[in-house]
Motif scaffolding. Structure first.
Motif: not given
Length: 615
Positions: A330-331, A333-334, A385, A462, A502
């Motif tokens: 997922g995201d 940064r979270t 990533n 998260r 990120g």
């Protein structure tokens, strides 16, 4: 009076028992009819087998009775009959804010102590372990030899032996609301209550996945560090910020209507019609309510869980952000790397401790300690990533939506790679640092098994709270050095060659890929920089320069950005680490360029973020 009360019994010749409406560890609550004043009341029956128990219950009545507010369940009477103590109160609810303003900490804010009327009004009850802040000696688990409160909802500072205060009540309120949304404690699910206490002591709080627009208020209320947690009034502001909540709260809890006045309510409703029921923690998603509830403005903030709001903004809302498949990262940064580690699951290797703030921003460690607190091994989890591929010689296994690759042990290190369905990777590293120490591959496998079990239930959890406003995590590392500054390195390309996870790391290299020039800028963390090279002033900040740290033709500059105390109480430095490499350049030239680029990055950070407190 018989020892076991029954329907139809009268207490003190006045309170006619109608039906039991709930029970807890300190007594049974009955719906009763006050035959003198013709009103419904709640009557708590508690056994008083010794003088201390009587004193405790008298304190409960006194602390609740001093609080006069529409959001507080008032105490009308206390009756001692033989070995039974009866505390008499009405259906009028309480709010923690009023309680705290009067100097009373509730100490047991849980779903079991929230009453909900048929009109959808939530009210706090049971001040059984409350205490007056200014009139009682603080007691801890160390002095009493026992634990006060319910482990599923207890604040970390209380679990660690603290007396608890108004901020602890706010945490417990958040934990109760978490239970209503998620169907479990914010500490997870355990068969033994000690499991909850262990998680509370570690400060390991899960992030809500189903809360929708209530996520941020919940995260704030469940902050591990009390000083970072909102007080009741601040929590109210957070909750009122949820779209639609302010209107609901004002409509439900604005000017008192005739319908909510206790005298009118008592006259208009028959005495045998219950007006309250105990709100119990759900084991699964709650069914739709016939009488939708809301979160009361001051009452919820301070104190009460209004379940109906969850049906507008809860897990079933189409606005919920958690739509990623199981196993997805997922995201960036979270995503929370610490949510994939469990210190308790590694305790068979020795004493364990989570270290959430060391190294890269996407990293979390569990340290393995021996008796004198010396670190002998560790497990590290971080994110990437880049999806690394492995040849047929590397053992792999499929678990749900993820694939695990197990590399052979390399000296004192062992690595596992978890490939996610969104084509990113979670890296688990087992390391041994001193003898005697556990096998690093056994450590890595145990940590990987736990991480995979979490990923099998959903995406990577998260982070529990948003990054601070002045955190480097809010920036793009590639945006801190422009083409003009990068031209100071001969032969270096001015476009990023690689972006880290990120955007917290950025690399530039020679356009031909020959390695004649290289720059790397990374956001990272350390406990102390005093032993890292030579001091130098970079853009007005004391930095540390390390020539040849990354090879003969390199220079590294570490520039502190901010310092803070993490959830474990450890001093932490967030910093910019910049590396310059270049062939056929002197050490003086390389380090001069590295300091110049670091200064440019620091100035750009200052333009982008609020001023760092205490820098």
């Amino acid at each position: 009076m018989r020892l076991t009360p029954e329907v139809g019994d009268r207490i003190a010749g006045r309170y006619l028992l109608r039906e039991p409406i709930g029970k807890g560890g300190m007594g049974v609550v009955w719906l009763a009819w006050d035959e003198l004043l013709h009103r419904r009341v709640a009557v708590k029956c508690a056994r008083t087998d010794d003088a201390r128990a009587t004193q405790r219950l008298t304190r409960e009545a006194r602390n609740a009775g001093r609080l006069h507010h529409p959001g507080i369940v008032p105490v009308f009477d206390i009756v001692i009959e033989a070995e039974t103590c009866w505390i008499v109160s009405s259906q009028i609810a309480d709010a923690l804010a009023k309680s705290h303003s009067e100097g009373v900490v509730h100490g047991d804010v849980t779903p079991e102590n929230v009453l909900v009327t048929v009109d959808g009004v939530a009210r706090l009850t049971d001040f059984g372990i409350s205490r007056a802040l200014c009139s009682e000696v603080t007691r801890t688990t160390a002095t009493t030899g026992g634990f006060r409160g319910k482990p599923r909802y207890v604040a970390p500072e209380v679990a660690r032996g603290g007396a608890g205060d108004a901020k602890s009540d706010v945490f417990s309120l958040g934990a109760s609301l978490f239970m209503a949304v998620e169907g479990q404690s914010p500490y997870g699910e355990f068969e033994n209550l000690m499991g909850y206490l262990a998680k509370a002591c570690e400060g390991h709080v899960e992030r809500p996945h189903r809360a929708g627009q209530l996520t941020e208020p919940l995260i704030a209320m469940l902050e591990v560090e009390p000083r970072n947690r909102p007080d009741a009034a601040e929590a109210e502001e957070l909750l009122r910020g949820v779209p639609g909540l302010r209107e609901k709260g004002e409509r439900e809890f604005g000017e008192p209507s005739e319908r909510t006045q206790p005298e009118d309510d008592a006259r208009s409703a028959p005495p045998d019609t219950p007006t309250a029921s105990l709100l119990r923690p759900p084991r699964a998603l709650p069914p739709p309510l016939r009488h939708p509830l809301t979160i009361s403005g001051t009452a919820l903030v301070v104190a009460l869980i209004v379940v109906g709001l969850l049906f507008f903004y809860g897990p079933w809302s189409s606005d919920s952000p958690d739509t990623a498949p199981a196993g997805a990262l997922g995201d960036p940064r979270t995503a929370d790397p610490c949510a994939l580690l469990d210190a308790a699951a590694l305790s068979r290797f020795g004493d364990t401790q989570v270290d959430p703030d060391y190294g890269e921003l996407d990293r979390c460690d569990v340290l393995v300690l021996k008796g004198n607190a010396e670190e002998i091994a560790a497990v590290e989890v971080n994110f990437s990533n880049e999806l690394r591929e492995f040849d047929a010689g590397v053992p792999t296994r499929r678990v749900g939506n993820v694939e695990v690759a197990s590399l052979a042990r390399d000296g004192d290190e062992c690595r596992r790679f978890i490939s996610t369905p969104d084509r990113m990777q979670i890296i688990v590293v087992g390391e041994r640092h001193a003898a005697p120490a556990p096998d690093p591959c056994a450590l890595a496998d145990a940590a990987t098994d736990h991480a995979v079990s979490v990923l099998d239930r959903g995406p990577v959890p998260r982070r529990r709270s948003a990054w601070p406003a002045d955190a480097l995590a809010r920036l793009d590392a590639c945006a801190l050095l422009d083409a003009a500054s990068l031209k100071r390195v001969p032969g270096l390309g001015t476009r990023p060659s690689e972006r880290g996870f990120g955007d917290w790391n950025c690399e530039w290299e020679s356009p031909d890929g020959g390695g004649t020039a290289f720059v790397d800028l990374e956001f990272t963390r350390d406990n102390d920089l005093e032993d890292n090279g030579q001091r130098a002033v970079v853009a007005g900040t004391t930095a540390y320069v390390e020539p040849e740290e990354e090879g003969d033709d390199s220079c590294v500059v570490l520039t502190p950005h901010r310092t803070y105390t993490n959830a474990l109480g450890d001093h932490t430095v967030e910093l910019v680490l910049l590396t310059v490499s270049g062939q056929e350049r002197s050490r003086t030239q390389l380090c001069g360029t590295a300091k110049s680029l670091s200064a440019t990055a620091v100035r750009n950070i200052a333009r982008s973020l609020p001023e760092t407190p205490g820098k």
